[in-house]
Motif scaffolding. Structure first.
Motif, PDB file in Angstrom:
ATOM      1  N   GLY A 238       0.806  -1.216   0.000  1.00  0.00           N
ATOM      2  CA  GLY A 238       0.000   0.000   0.000  1.00  0.00           C
ATOM      3  C   GLY A 238       0.835   1.259   0.000  1.00  0.00           C
ATOM      4  O   GLY A 238       0.487   2.248  -0.655  1.00  0.00           O
ATOM      5  N   GLN A 239       1.967   1.241   0.718  1.00  0.00           N
ATOM      6  CA  GLN A 239       2.821   2.430   0.789  1.00  0.00           C
ATOM      7  C   GLN A 239       3.493   2.713  -0.552  1.00  0.00           C
ATOM      8  O   GLN A 239       3.567   3.861  -0.982  1.00  0.00           O
ATOM      9  CB  GLN A 239       3.877   2.260   1.886  1.00  0.00           C
ATOM     10  N   VAL A 240       3.973   1.684  -1.234  1.00  0.00           N
ATOM     11  CA  VAL A 240       4.601   1.889  -2.538  1.00  0.00           C
ATOM     12  C   VAL A 240       3.576   2.376  -3.551  1.00  0.00           C
ATOM     13  O   VAL A 240       3.847   3.282  -4.345  1.00  0.00           O
ATOM     14  CB  VAL A 240       5.298   0.589  -3.008  1.00  0.00           C
ATOM     15  N   ALA A 241       2.363   1.815  -3.511  1.00  0.00           N
ATOM     16  CA  ALA A 241       1.299   2.272  -4.411  1.00  0.00           C
ATOM     17  C   ALA A 241       0.954   3.735  -4.136  1.00  0.00           C
ATOM     18  O   ALA A 241       0.742   4.517  -5.064  1.00  0.00           O
ATOM     19  CB  ALA A 241       0.060   1.392  -4.264  1.00  0.00           C
ATOM     20  N   ALA A 242       0.919   4.124  -2.865  1.00  0.00           N
ATOM     21  CA  ALA A 242       0.641   5.518  -2.510  1.00  0.00           C
ATOM     22  C   ALA A 242       1.765   6.437  -2.972  1.00  0.00           C
ATOM     23  O   ALA A 242       1.515   7.575  -3.403  1.00  0.00           O
ATOM     24  CB  ALA A 242       0.428   5.646  -1.007  1.00  0.00           C
ATOM     25  N   ASN A 243       3.015   5.967  -2.900  1.00  0.00           N
ATOM     26  CA  ASN A 243       4.144   6.768  -3.376  1.00  0.00           C
ATOM     27  C   ASN A 243       4.066   6.989  -4.888  1.00  0.00           C
ATOM     28  O   ASN A 243       4.356   8.088  -5.370  1.00  0.00           O
ATOM     29  CB  ASN A 243       5.476   6.102  -3.019  1.00  0.00           C
ATOM     30  N   ILE A 244       3.675   5.956  -5.632  1.00  0.00           N
ATOM     31  CA  ILE A 244       3.531   6.093  -7.078  1.00  0.00           C
ATOM     32  C   ILE A 244       2.405   7.073  -7.390  1.00  0.00           C
ATOM     33  O   ILE A 244       2.539   7.961  -8.228  1.00  0.00           O
ATOM     34  CB  ILE A 244       3.268   4.726  -7.731  1.00  0.00           C
ATOM     35  N   ARG A 245       1.271   6.943  -6.694  1.00  0.00           N
ATOM     36  CA  ARG A 245       0.117   7.820  -6.920  1.00  0.00           C
ATOM     37  C   ARG A 245       0.460   9.278  -6.598  1.00  0.00           C
ATOM     38  O   ARG A 245      -0.027  10.197  -7.246  1.00  0.00           O
ATOM     39  CB  ARG A 245      -1.063   7.349  -6.066  1.00  0.00           C
ATOM     40  N   SER A 246       1.323   9.493  -5.588  1.00  0.00           N
ATOM     41  CA  SER A 246       1.645  10.856  -5.164  1.00  0.00           C
ATOM     42  C   SER A 246       2.460  11.626  -6.209  1.00  0.00           C
ATOM     43  O   SER A 246       2.534  12.850  -6.147  1.00  0.00           O
ATOM     44  CB  SER A 246       2.406  10.837  -3.845  1.00  0.00           C
ATOM     45  N   LYS A 247       3.052  10.940  -7.177  1.00  0.00           N
ATOM     46  CA  LYS A 247       3.843  11.630  -8.208  1.00  0.00           C
ATOM     47  C   LYS A 247       2.950  12.428  -9.160  1.00  0.00           C
ATOM     48  O   LYS A 247       3.396  13.406  -9.752  1.00  0.00           O
ATOM     49  CB  LYS A 247       4.688  10.632  -8.999  1.00  0.00           C
ATOM     50  N   ARG A 248       1.701  12.015  -9.335  1.00  0.00           N
ATOM     51  CA  ARG A 248       0.737  12.775 -10.134  1.00  0.00           C
ATOM     52  C   ARG A 248      -0.664  12.356  -9.692  1.00  0.00           C
ATOM     53  O   ARG A 248      -1.308  11.551 -10.336  1.00  0.00           O
ATOM     54  CB  ARG A 248       0.944  12.498 -11.620  1.00  0.00           C
ATOM     55  N   PRO A 249      -1.150  12.906  -8.554  1.00  0.00           N
ATOM     56  CA  PRO A 249      -2.493  12.534  -8.100  1.00  0.00           C
ATOM     57  C   PRO A 249      -3.554  13.022  -9.080  1.00  0.00           C
ATOM     58  O   PRO A 249      -3.338  14.012  -9.785  1.00  0.00           O
ATOM     59  CB  PRO A 249      -2.634  13.215  -6.741  1.00  0.00           C
ATOM     60  N   PRO A 250      -4.691  12.350  -9.157  1.00  0.00           N
ATOM     61  CA  PRO A 250      -5.712  12.771 -10.114  1.00  0.00           C
ATOM     62  C   PRO A 250      -6.255  14.154  -9.779  1.00  0.00           C
ATOM     63  O   PRO A 250      -6.480  14.484  -8.623  1.00  0.00           O
ATOM     64  CB  PRO A 250      -6.801  11.709  -9.976  1.00  0.00           C
ATOM     65  N   GLU A 251      -6.442  14.959 -10.817  1.00  0.00           N
ATOM     66  CA  GLU A 251      -6.946  16.311 -10.589  1.00  0.00           C
ATOM     67  C   GLU A 251      -8.440  16.360 -10.899  1.00  0.00           C
ATOM     68  O   GLU A 251      -8.935  15.562 -11.687  1.00  0.00           O
ATOM     69  CB  GLU A 251      -6.140  17.326 -11.402  1.00  0.00           C
ATOM     70  N   PRO A 252      -9.192  17.274 -10.262  1.00  0.00           N
ATOM     71  CA  PRO A 252     -10.655  17.226 -10.318  1.00  0.00           C
ATOM     72  C   PRO A 252     -11.286  17.780 -11.591  1.00  0.00           C
ATOM     73  O   PRO A 252     -12.467  17.565 -11.811  1.00  0.00           O
ATOM     74  CB  PRO A 252     -11.077  18.068  -9.115  1.00  0.00           C
ATOM     75  N   TYR A 253     -10.541  18.466 -12.448  1.00  0.00           N
ATOM     76  CA  TYR A 253     -11.155  19.096 -13.617  1.00  0.00           C
ATOM     77  C   TYR A 253     -11.231  18.160 -14.820  1.00  0.00           C
ATOM     78  O   TYR A 253     -12.256  18.059 -15.485  1.00  0.00           O
ATOM     79  CB  TYR A 253     -10.425  20.394 -13.972  1.00  0.00           C
ATOM     80  N   HIS A 254     -10.137  17.472 -15.133  1.00  0.00           N
ATOM     81  CA  HIS A 254     -10.149  16.538 -16.256  1.00  0.00           C
ATOM     82  C   HIS A 254      -9.994  15.091 -15.812  1.00  0.00           C
ATOM     83  O   HIS A 254     -10.133  14.187 -16.624  1.00  0.00           O
ATOM     84  CB  HIS A 254      -9.031  16.884 -17.245  1.00  0.00           C
TER      85      HIS A 254
END
Length: 179
Positions: free
Chosen positions: A143-159
């Motif tokens: 879970g921590q490695v997956a969260a680290n990968i996600r933190s490099k470009r978290p999804p943005e709310p507009y697109h």
């Protein structure tokens, strides 16, 4: 009594659980070996293929540690027998993932590629350019490695562009046109 802590843990075939002095629990299986030092107040017993966790009294701290200890040992048993995985999806034009040897290479719209190295605990699988699967025997590390990968470009709310977990819903905003 704790409803979670009271439940026994059944150990599948091919998995061994050992409890040493100082409450060090070692779980060995096909996917690897995990160790955990249980709190001194908790008593961990192995009877054949069943592991039970008990507490000495009903003090608040012991009640809270009872269910936690049982769940962590159960997660270790599942991890060494089946393993854990987190699936990440990449959304966006030009955003992609690739695997080069033991490295995960992410192109996420930055001026440089982002690298993640595989370790003895974590492996990456890239079935296509927009999907990453993080696999590990340790649930917390996965879970921590997956969260680290996600933190490099978290999804943005507009697109909705970015790296998101599989099944994660992104709350969308209307933007300028929504006025």
């Amino acid at each position: 009594m704790s409803r979670i802590g009271r439940n026994p843990i059944t150990v599948p075939a091919g998995v061994t659980v050992d409890v040493n002095e100082n409450n060090v629990v070692t779980v060995k299986g096909a996917k690897g070996t995990l160790t955990y030092t249980a709190p001194a107040a908790m008593t961990v017993k192995v009877d054949g293929n069943v592991v039970t966790v008990s507490r000495p009294n009903d003090e608040k701290e012991n009640r809270s540690l009872h269910g936690l200890t049982r769940t962590l040992i159960s997660n270790m048993v599942v991890g060494v027998s089946e393993g854990y995985s987190k699936k990440l999806e990449i959304v966006g034009v030009g955003y992609r993932a690739a695997k080069e040897g033991k490295k995960l290479v992410l192109n996420l719209g930055h001026s440089h590629p982002i690298y993640f190295e595989e370790t003895a605990e974590v492996t990456f699988d890239v079935p296509d350019a927009n999907t990453i699967i993080v696999k590990s025997a340790d649930k917390q590390v996965c879970g921590q490695v997956a969260a680290n990968i996600r933190s490099k470009r978290p999804p943005e709310p507009y697109h909705g562009k970015g790296v998101k977990y599989e099944g994660e819903r992104i709350r969308r905003k209307a933007g300028k046109a929504g006025k």
